[in-house]
Design an enzyme around this catalytic site. Structure first.
Site, PDB file in Angstrom:
ATOM      1  N   THR A  73      35.169  40.130  33.485  1.00  0.00           N
ATOM      2  CA  THR A  73      34.889  41.445  32.897  1.00  0.00           C
ATOM      3  C   THR A  73      34.744  41.321  31.377  1.00  0.00           C
ATOM      4  OG1 THR A  73      36.102  42.525  34.677  1.00  0.00           O
ATOM      5  CG2 THR A  73      35.753  43.818  32.678  1.00  0.00           C
ATOM      6  N   ASN A 146      29.141  40.297  45.242  1.00  0.00           N
ATOM      7  CA  ASN A 146      30.537  40.428  45.677  1.00  0.00           C
ATOM      8  C   ASN A 146      30.702  41.216  46.971  1.00  0.00           C
ATOM      9  OD1 ASN A 146      29.607  42.237  43.501  1.00  0.00           O
ATOM     10  ND2 ASN A 146      31.447  43.402  43.967  1.00  0.00           N
ATOM     11  N   ALA A 195      38.834  32.759  37.034  1.00  0.00           N
ATOM     12  CA  ALA A 195      39.575  31.738  37.788  1.00  0.00           C
ATOM     13  C   ALA A 195      40.117  32.250  39.117  1.00  0.00           C
ATOM     14  CB  ALA A 195      40.729  31.214  36.937  1.00  0.00           C
ATOM     15  N   HIS A 196      40.472  33.545  39.167  1.00  0.00           N
ATOM     16  CA  HIS A 196      41.205  34.010  40.356  1.00  0.00           C
ATOM     17  C   HIS A 196      40.347  34.138  41.607  1.00  0.00           C
ATOM     18  CE1 HIS A 196      40.158  38.434  40.623  1.00  0.00           C
ATOM     19  NE2 HIS A 196      39.747  38.206  39.397  1.00  0.00           N
ATOM     20  N   THR A 234      45.958  33.528  20.913  1.00  0.00           N
ATOM     21  CA  THR A 234      46.597  32.271  21.309  1.00  0.00           C
ATOM     22  C   THR A 234      46.123  31.857  22.700  1.00  0.00           C
ATOM     23  OG1 THR A 234      48.508  32.851  19.990  1.00  0.00           O
ATOM     24  CG2 THR A 234      48.847  31.164  21.683  1.00  0.00           C
ATOM     25  N   CYS A 319      37.511  45.949  42.643  1.00  0.00           N
ATOM     26  CA  CYS A 319      37.588  46.186  41.194  1.00  0.00           C
ATOM     27  C   CYS A 319      36.747  47.382  40.763  1.00  0.00           C
ATOM     28  CB  CYS A 319      37.129  44.968  40.408  1.00  0.00           C
ATOM     29  SG  CYS A 319      37.313  43.439  41.242  1.00  0.00           S
TER      30      CYS A 319
END
Ligand code: PLP
Length: 370
Positions: A73, A146, A195-196, A234, A319
Site C-alpha cells: 500500500t 487478488n 512480505a506477508h 529506522t 483489505c
C-alpha cells in the site's frame, strides 16, 4: 471443528524458517542498523544486506533497486504520489486493488483502461488510452489479480506503454512467490510488493525502482535520511530479515508450490462436478492457488461464505473498505450472490479441500430461501 483457512490471498502465516531467522533481531541483535558504533549495528547491516540479496534474486532486480517500505500500500501510494505531484496522468484499471484505486479516486488526471470480464486488459482500449496520456505519465498494472487470480500478459502492455515514453508500475503483491517474476527482463520501472503474501511478516514490503530508467525519485517519507534519503525511518531489521528468508524459500519452493496448488485446484473442481457454477477470471492464465467461482444455485440472502464456516473463504479482498468490497465483482458483471474466492496455501491439503467441497454441497442443499 477447527477453522480451516482457505483465504491465503488475504495473508499467509510466517514460514517457520523465516520466524526463526527473525527472532535474534528482536532482542539479541537489536542495534540500529544505521548506527556506526557497535558490532551489533554491523551485524544488523549484514543481515539487511543478505535479505536484500535474497529478495533481489526472487524479483530479479539489482539489490540496490529495492527500497523497504511498510508494504505494498505504501509503495503504490509513493509511486502514484510522485506522478500526481508532477501533474502527470495515472492510467489504471477499475479492477485494481484499493491501494491504487483509492489513491487516485479524486485525482483529475486519472484515466482508466477497460478490463475484459475475465480481468485481463482490453488491448484496444489500453492502446487508445495510452495516446491520451501526457508524455512521461504512469501506467500501473496489477500483475496477478487478488480476487480473480487473473495473471496479466505484461510484456505486450509494457512494450506499448514504453513505446510512447510512459513509466510502468506493476503491483506484484499477489504475483511474487506464486509465479516467475522478472523485473529487469520486463524492463519495468517500478514494482510494489508485500512480505506477508509470501509467508513473510506483515508490515514490510518494498518498492523496486529501476536504476537505469528512473532518476530524481522524491521520498514520500522524509526524516533521518535512511535508504539513501528515499525512505526515512529506522530500518526494521527483524521484519526485513523475515522478508528475505521468506523470499529465499519462495524462490526454492516455487515449482513445488505450483504443483501442490494445481493438484488442489483439480481436486476441488473434481469434487464439485455436478453442481452448477461458473469459474471467474482468465482460466487460461490464472494463479494456481486461486479459484473465483459463482454457484448458480445459491439463492439465499445470507452471505454464502459465512455459511461455510469453519472453512474460511472470502467473497472479496480482505483489505478493501466495506463500500468498495463489491466494486470489482460489479465492474466485471459477476453476481455477488453465490460468489466465493477460495485461495489455497502451503498448508492446504486435498483432505481439507474435499471437506470444503462437501460443506459447499451441504450449504447449497440446506439453504433457507424466502
Ligand atoms: N495489492 C494487492 C494486489 C493486494 O492483494 C494487497 C493486499 O491484499 C495490496 C496491494 C496491499 O498490500 P498491503 O496491505 O500489504 O500493503
Amino acid at each position: 471443528m477447527k477453522s480451516v483457512f482457505f483465504d491465503y490471498n488475504s495473508t499467509t502465516p510466517v514460514a517457520p524458517e523465516a520466524l526463526e531467522a527473525m527472532l535474534p533481531y528482536f532482542s539479541d541483535v537489536f542495534a540500529n542498523p544505521s548506527g556506526q558504533t557497535s558490532e551489533m549495528s554491523w551485524q544488523s547491516q549484514t543481515a539487511i544486506k543478505k535479505a536484500n540479496l535474497q529478495i533481489s534474486e526472487l524479483i530479479k532486480c539489482q539489490p540496490h533497486e529495492i527500497i523497504f517500505t511498510s508494504g505494498a500500500t505504501e509503495s503504490i501510494n509513493w509511486v502514484f504520489e510522485c506522478f500526481m505531484n508532477q501533474q502527470k496522468h495515472i492510467f489504471i484499471s477499475k479492477v485494481d486493488h484499493d491501494a491504487a484505486f483509492q489513491k487516485v479516486y479524486d485525482y483529475e488526471m486519472r484515466l482508466h483502461f477497460t478490463s475484459n470480464t475475465d480481468g485481463s486488459v482490453d488491448l484496444e482500449s489500453f492502446k487508445t488510452g495510452l495516446k491520451e496520456l501526457k508524455p512521461g505519465s504512469l501506467v500501473s498494472l496489477i500483475w496477478a489479480h487478488n480476487e480473480l487470480g487473473t495473471i496479466l500478459d505484461l510484456k505486450p502492455l509494457i512494450e506499448e506503454a514504453k513505446k510512447l515514453g510512459h513509466f510502468t508500475h506493476v503491483d506484484a503483491t499477489q504475483a511474487l512467490g506464486k509465479i516467475d517474476v522478472d523485473f529487469s527482463g520486463l524492463g519495468l520501472d517500478f514494482l510494489s510488493c508485500s512480505a506477508h503474501k509470501l509467508y513473510g511478516p506483515k508490515g514490510v514490503g518494498s518498492l523496486v525502482v529501476n536504476s537505469k530508467t528512473v532518476t530524481g525519485l522524491k521520498p514520500l517519507i522524509a526524516g533521518g535520511g535512511q535508504q539513501s534519503g528515499l525512505r526515512s525511518g529506522t530500518l526494521n531489521t527483524p521484519l526485513i530479515v523475515g522478508f528475505g528468508k521468506a523470499a529465499e524459500i519462495a524462490q526454492n519452493k516455487l515449482s513445488e508450490d505450483q504443483r501442490h496448488f494445481k493438484s488442489l485446484k483439480e481436486t476441488f473442481l473434481n469434487e464439485i462436478k455436478g453442481l452448477k457454477f461458473t469459474q471467474n477470471g482468465d482460466l487460461k492464465n490464472s494463479l494456481l492457488n486461486t479459484i473465483n467461482i459463482t454457484f448458480h444455485d445459491w439463492k439465499s440472502l445470507a452471505p454464502f461464505h459465512l455459511e461455510l464456516l469453519p472453512f474460511s473463504v472470502s467473497q472479496s479482498s480482505a483489505c478493501s473498505s466495506e463500500n468498495n468490497k463489491k466494486r470489482i465483482l460489479s465492474c466485471l458483471d459477476i453476481p455477488e450472490t453465490g460468489t466465493l474466492r477460495i485461495s489455497f496455501g502451503r498448508a492446504s491439503s486435498a483432505k481439507n479441500v474435499t471437506a470444503l467441497a462437501q460443506k459447499i454441497k451441504e450449504a447449497l442443499s440446506g439453504q433457507k430461501t424466502l
